[in-house]
Design a protein around this motif. Structure first.
Motif, mmCIF file in Angstrom:
data_model
loop_
_atom_site.group_PDB
_atom_site.id
_atom_site.type_symbol
_atom_site.label_atom_id
_atom_site.label_comp_id
_atom_site.label_asym_id
_atom_site.label_seq_id
_atom_site.Cartn_x
_atom_site.Cartn_y
_atom_site.Cartn_z
ATOM 1 N N PRO A 186 0.597 -1.153 -0.035
ATOM 2 C CA PRO A 186 0.149 -0.044 0.061
ATOM 3 C C PRO A 186 0.732 1.228 0.024
ATOM 4 C CG PRO A 186 -0.071 -1.030 2.025
ATOM 5 C CD PRO A 186 0.662 -2.176 1.378
ATOM 6 N N ILE A 187 2.237 1.198 0.178
ATOM 7 C CA ILE A 187 3.029 2.134 0.065
ATOM 8 C C ILE A 187 3.796 2.344 -1.383
ATOM 9 C CG2 ILE A 187 4.927 3.712 1.253
ATOM 10 C CD1 ILE A 187 3.732 2.690 3.825
ATOM 11 N N ALA A 188 4.506 1.114 -1.526
ATOM 12 C CA ALA A 188 5.180 1.169 -2.570
ATOM 13 C C ALA A 188 4.674 1.067 -3.778
ATOM 14 C CB ALA A 188 6.232 -0.015 -2.428
ATOM 15 N N SER A 189 3.495 0.428 -3.914
ATOM 16 C CA SER A 189 2.711 0.494 -5.034
ATOM 17 C C SER A 189 2.434 1.840 -5.628
ATOM 18 C CB SER A 189 1.393 -0.490 -4.978
ATOM 19 O OG SER A 189 1.769 -1.888 -4.973
ATOM 20 N N PRO A 190 1.537 2.606 -4.950
ATOM 21 C CA PRO A 190 1.273 4.019 -5.439
ATOM 22 C C PRO A 190 2.398 4.728 -5.755
ATOM 23 C CG PRO A 190 0.663 3.907 -2.853
ATOM 24 C CD PRO A 190 0.743 2.332 -3.444
ATOM 25 N N GLN A 191 3.463 4.460 -5.042
ATOM 26 C CA GLN A 191 4.716 5.301 -5.380
ATOM 27 C C GLN A 191 5.164 5.049 -6.672
ATOM 28 O OE1 GLN A 191 8.311 4.264 -2.882
ATOM 29 N NE2 GLN A 191 9.220 6.068 -3.442
ATOM 30 N N LEU A 192 5.437 3.624 -7.078
ATOM 31 C CA LEU A 192 5.925 3.176 -8.438
ATOM 32 C C LEU A 192 4.874 3.728 -9.511
ATOM 33 C CD1 LEU A 192 8.432 1.815 -9.375
ATOM 34 C CD2 LEU A 192 7.205 -0.220 -8.994
ATOM 35 N N LEU A 193 3.696 3.448 -9.372
ATOM 36 C CA LEU A 193 2.648 3.867 -10.381
ATOM 37 C C LEU A 193 3.248 5.370 -10.502
ATOM 38 C CD1 LEU A 193 -0.815 2.407 -9.419
ATOM 39 C CD2 LEU A 193 0.508 2.111 -11.382
ATOM 40 N N MET A 194 3.157 6.179 -9.528
ATOM 41 C CA MET A 194 3.403 7.679 -10.097
ATOM 42 C C MET A 194 4.599 8.009 -10.329
ATOM 43 S SD MET A 194 1.554 9.661 -6.573
ATOM 44 C CE MET A 194 2.108 8.648 -5.249
ATOM 45 N N LEU A 195 5.809 7.305 -9.967
ATOM 46 C CA LEU A 195 7.061 7.497 -10.763
ATOM 47 C C LEU A 195 6.890 7.033 -12.069
ATOM 48 C CD1 LEU A 195 9.255 5.988 -7.865
ATOM 49 C CD2 LEU A 195 9.161 8.399 -8.591
ATOM 50 N N SER A 196 6.111 6.078 -12.460
ATOM 51 C CA SER A 196 5.869 5.675 -14.031
ATOM 52 C C SER A 196 5.137 6.517 -14.672
ATOM 53 C CB SER A 196 5.532 4.183 -13.889
ATOM 54 O OG SER A 196 6.265 3.298 -13.035
ATOM 55 N N GLY A 197 4.524 7.501 -13.975
ATOM 56 C CA GLY A 197 3.470 8.392 -14.810
ATOM 57 C C GLY A 197 2.069 8.268 -14.869
ATOM 58 N N VAL A 198 1.776 7.369 -13.874
ATOM 59 C CA VAL A 198 0.217 7.294 -13.538
ATOM 60 C C VAL A 198 -0.058 7.688 -11.922
ATOM 61 C CG1 VAL A 198 -1.326 5.025 -13.073
ATOM 62 C CG2 VAL A 198 0.472 4.977 -14.997
ATOM 63 N N GLY A 199 -0.730 8.649 -12.081
ATOM 64 C CA GLY A 199 -1.099 9.545 -10.827
ATOM 65 C C GLY A 199 -1.738 10.726 -11.129
ATOM 66 N N PRO A 200 -1.831 11.496 -10.159
ATOM 67 C CA PRO A 200 -2.696 12.924 -10.086
ATOM 68 C C PRO A 200 -1.680 13.763 -11.070
ATOM 69 C CG PRO A 200 -2.401 12.290 -7.860
ATOM 70 C CD PRO A 200 -1.691 11.331 -8.717
ATOM 71 N N GLN A 201 -2.529 14.145 -11.937
ATOM 72 C CA GLN A 201 -1.667 14.892 -13.231
ATOM 73 C C GLN A 201 -0.978 15.941 -12.699
ATOM 74 O OE1 GLN A 201 -3.624 15.651 -17.022
ATOM 75 N NE2 GLN A 201 -3.329 17.964 -16.801
ATOM 76 N N GLU A 202 -1.688 17.091 -11.833
ATOM 77 C CA GLU A 202 -1.035 18.160 -11.486
ATOM 78 C C GLU A 202 0.038 17.914 -10.467
ATOM 79 O OE1 GLU A 202 -2.013 22.007 -8.667
ATOM 80 O OE2 GLU A 202 -3.777 20.816 -9.476
ATOM 81 N N HIS A 203 0.081 16.748 -9.342
ATOM 82 C CA HIS A 203 1.286 16.354 -8.617
ATOM 83 C C HIS A 203 2.204 15.715 -9.639
ATOM 84 C CE1 HIS A 203 3.255 14.799 -5.183
ATOM 85 N NE2 HIS A 203 3.080 13.403 -5.738
ATOM 86 N N LEU A 204 2.062 14.846 -10.480
ATOM 87 C CA LEU A 204 3.190 14.342 -11.418
ATOM 88 C C LEU A 204 3.959 15.541 -12.251
ATOM 89 C CD1 LEU A 204 1.704 11.114 -12.859
ATOM 90 C CD2 LEU A 204 2.936 11.473 -10.696
ATOM 91 N N ILE A 205 3.236 16.421 -12.478
ATOM 92 C CA ILE A 205 3.881 17.589 -13.543
ATOM 93 C C ILE A 205 4.722 18.505 -12.449
ATOM 94 C CG2 ILE A 205 3.414 19.748 -14.655
ATOM 95 C CD1 ILE A 205 0.871 18.429 -15.748
ATOM 96 N N SER A 206 4.331 18.572 -11.364
ATOM 97 C CA SER A 206 5.115 19.327 -10.100
ATOM 98 C C SER A 206 6.423 18.613 -9.839
ATOM 99 C CB SER A 206 4.484 19.398 -8.847
ATOM 100 O OG SER A 206 4.067 18.279 -8.023
ATOM 101 N N LYS A 207 6.501 17.249 -10.023
ATOM 102 C CA LYS A 207 7.819 16.669 -9.809
ATOM 103 C C LYS A 207 8.583 16.053 -11.006
ATOM 104 C CE LYS A 207 6.500 16.476 -5.339
ATOM 105 N NZ LYS A 207 7.025 17.046 -4.452
ATOM 106 N N GLY A 208 8.200 16.858 -12.058
ATOM 107 C CA GLY A 208 8.551 16.745 -13.489
ATOM 108 C C GLY A 208 8.722 15.120 -14.123
ATOM 109 N N ILE A 209 7.453 14.455 -13.761
ATOM 110 C CA ILE A 209 7.350 13.328 -14.356
ATOM 111 C C ILE A 209 6.234 13.313 -15.317
ATOM 112 C CG2 ILE A 209 6.426 10.975 -13.810
ATOM 113 C CD1 ILE A 209 7.483 11.294 -10.869
#
Length: 670
Positions: A355-378
């Motif tokens: 429940p911690i690493a799965s959402p983290q890896l999704l977001m690192l791979s470009g799957v997640g809240p758009q605004e948040h990912l853009i703010s991290k340069g993903i």
């Protein structure tokens, strides 16, 4: 001779975790290029060497020095010969370049899933795991609290939150998660609970077809190999699976008092996993013969020679490879030997990292809240509410009752002895079979519950002792240190009863109204994410805790506990000065002081049908908008459930295996 060696190694292990900070023994790995090394591994560097630190202990120094002439590990891991190896078949030194399925994470769900998918010898499976393999010492149930401070645990911390965990080190909530082949099932307390039928029926009613109680029950039963003195003969239990579920062989008289007190207050003694009735019962655990049975042990160990199942410990995944135009997942990047490698998946990539690493890896791979990912340069592949919902079970371990009987409870000073080790080695029948002194489970509905159905709002975990049971002179104090309780606060509150005979029942908030979230700290895969629990931000959660404390006091006021002289200990918390002991205000402050997680985070990759604005995966666990990518672990559970999450995670792995087999025409065995 073996007993002497085992006892020495056990004392070595126990001594090695007695401190959280001092460095002593280190392993070294040559550094080729600084940017090749995962940041989470960079404890310290000296003279071009990367150091892996163990906590300081004179025993560690002595034993390592005395053994160095006789034993040399290939990788500097002194415990290497005790760990369960998973060599690749046919002399392979590294994984193949392509598999049918690539599974990220060998936790409870991932282990079950990999085992079931590889039943078909024509199906190839790669299982990647960041942690090490389990070893002999992890089999000992009584050592569960010790592993919170070792390299078998991800040392996660929740973001600082005012008004909770005020008595913990640095006033931060500690969120340990298993870092091992077997995941958290290697370090947990082995408690087996399934949740109430209404929990799962409500999940199905939200549009999650296939997840009603009757539909998930068959997958609980598929795994289960129950030996529960008659309970296993009922229609909802199974004796034919691979996961042993048993009662703890060694118990104190305190569990009998707990069950009798429950009956006096109207709580029948039952199989608490039965669907019909709420009640109290002896704890059911994933053990066999007094030994821990992790998901790795039952699902992977016996199948490690399958040529179509390749298991890679200490191989963290860093990214899911997704075609940005077609939105098809086709592979995984991972780290091995300090270098980034890639592997392709012919059919699917399956994320089972928890429940911690799965959402983290999704977001690192470009799957997640758009605004948040853009703010991290993903670069954004799919805009989804990954990490936006987080529920957790929290508990309060500070309600302790002193007793006027001696020798009646578990204490570390009486448990960790050579005869106890001898008994455990021979037949598992010793105090070392006790999972951190947990003896009973009770489900109650407090007066604040507004649920019209038989769904509890509080679970009671009955302990044959308390958090002071680890505290004799020279003892490890592993429980309090595993929870990261501040030493000064602990001593002020409980020092006068340290290492005495006590009883406690720990209340667990099953259906919190407070909701947290997870987001990325940055775009570096080896940095922990930012975890926000938002504990106790809803006042009903606080009031429910106070009501549960009153109920436990009522249990202690019954004749079974009166015979034992049970009296509540008036803990003097420095955080609660100005409140009157035993007032509601005092207990609220106490709960906010000792706020502990049970490692049951869920919903960070929430399941829901198309159109559910909070859903990340659909009812078949496929990531919305991305093809050939699923999430299979407890992060998909969309609602709070009345259960510890290990058994549900295994059930999810079992069910997902059939869903995936059905998709690809692979024969299903049941």
């Amino acid at each position: 001779m073996f007993l002497k060696l085992f006892f020495t190694l056990s004392i070595l292990f126990i001594g090695s975790i007695s401190s959280d900070t001092d460095e002593a023994v280190v392993e070294t790995v040559d550094i080729q290029e600084e940017n090749e090394i995962p940041n989470s591994f960079k404890a310290e560097t000296r003279n071009g060497k990367l150091l892996f630190s163990y906590p300081h202990s004179p025993i560690v120094d002595m034993v390592v020095q005395s053994q160095s002439a006789h034993y040399a590990s290939k990788n500097g891991d002194f415990f290497e010969f005790l760990r369960d190896p998973y060599p690749l078949p046919d002399g392979l030194k590294q994984p193949l370049q392509e598999y049918d399925f690539v599974i990220i994470g060998a936790g409870s769900a991932g282990s079950a899933l990999a085992s079931r998918l590889s039943e078909d010898r024509n199906t190839t499976v790669l299982l990647l795991e960041a942690g090490r393999t389990e070893m002999l010492l992890t089999d000992i149930p009584a050592l569960a609290p010790y592993f919170q401070s070792t390299d078998y645990t991800w040392q996660y911390y929740m973001e600082p939150q005012p008004g909770v965990c005020t008595g913990m080190q640095n006033q931060r909530c500690f969120w340990p998660r298993g870092k091992a082949v077997g995941g958290t099932s290697v370090i947990n307390y082995m408690i087996y609970t399934r949740g109430r039928p209404q929990d799962w029926d409500r999940i199905a009613a939200d549009g999650n077809y296939g997840w009603s109680y009757n539909e998930v029950l068959k997958y609980y039963m598929k795994s289960e190999k129950a030996n529960l003195k008659g309970f296993e003969k009922t229609y909802h239990r199974s004796r034919d699976g691979v996961m042993p579920v048993e009662f703890v062989p060694k118990k104190t008289k305190l569990v009998g008092a707990f069950l009798e007190a429950g009956r006096i207050l109207g709580h029948p003694t039952v199989d608490y996993n039965a669907p019909e009735t709420l009640g109290f019962g002896k704890v059911q655990v994933t053990q066999s013969g007094g030994r821990r049975q992790s998901a790795a042990k039952v699902f992977l160990h016996t199948h490690k020679k399958r040529k179509n199942l390749h298991i890679m410990p200490e191989t963290p995944a860093t990214k899911i490879l997704i075609d940005s135009e077609t939105k098809i997942a086709f592979g995984v990047e991972y780290v091995m030997n300090k270098r980034i490698h890639a592997v392709r998946a012919r059919k699917e990539v399956i994320l089972s990292a928890g429940p911690i690493a799965s959402p983290q890896l999704l977001m690192l791979s470009g799957v997640g809240p758009q605004e948040h990912l853009i703010s991290k340069g993903i670069p954004v592949v799919q805009d989804l509410p990954v990490g936006k919902t987080l529920y957790d079970h929290i508990c309060f371990p500070g309600l302790i009752f002193t007793l006027n009987k001696t020798g009646i409870s578990f204490t570390e000073s009486r448990s960790l002895t050579i005869p106890a080790f001898s008994d455990w080695l021979r037949d598992g029948d010793s105090v070392l079979s006790s999972p951190g002194a947990v003896e009973g489970i009770g489900y109650i509905k407090t007066p604040l519950s507004g649920d019209p159905e038989p769904v509890p709002d509080i679970e009671l975990i009955a302990i044959g002792g308390s958090i002071v049971s680890d505290g004799g002179p020279g003892d490890s104090k592993a429980v309090r240190r595993g929870m990261k309780i501040d030493d000064k606060l602990f001593n002020e509150a409980f020092g006068e009863i340290d290492n005495t005979d006590t009883w406690s029942a720990i209340p667990v908030l099953l259906h919190p109204k407070s909701v947290g979230y997870i987001e990325l700290m940055n775009d570096i895969p080896f940095h922990h994410p930012r975890m926000v629990g938002n504990y106790l931000t809803h006042q009903i959660d606080v009031a429910t805790f106070v009501a549960s404390i009153r109920h436990i006091q009522a249990l202690a006021d019954t004749e079974p506990f009166k015979k034992l002289g049970a009296k509540v200990h008036p803990a003097k918390f420095s955080t609660c000065q100005g409140t009157q002991f035993d007032s509601d205000e005092y207990w609220e402050c106490a709960v906010r002081t000792l706020t502990a997680t049970l490692h049951h985070q869920i919903a960070t990759c929430r399941m829901g049908p198309v159109g559910d604005p909070r859903a990340v995966v659909d009812p078949e666990l496929r990531v919305h908008g991305v093809q050939r990518l699923r999430v299979v672990d407890s992060s998909v559970i969309p609602r709070t459930v009345s259960a510890h999450t290990n058994a549900p995670a295994i059930m999810i792995g079992e069910k997902a295996a059939d869903l995936i087999k059905g998709t690809w025409g692979i024969p299903i065995k049941f």
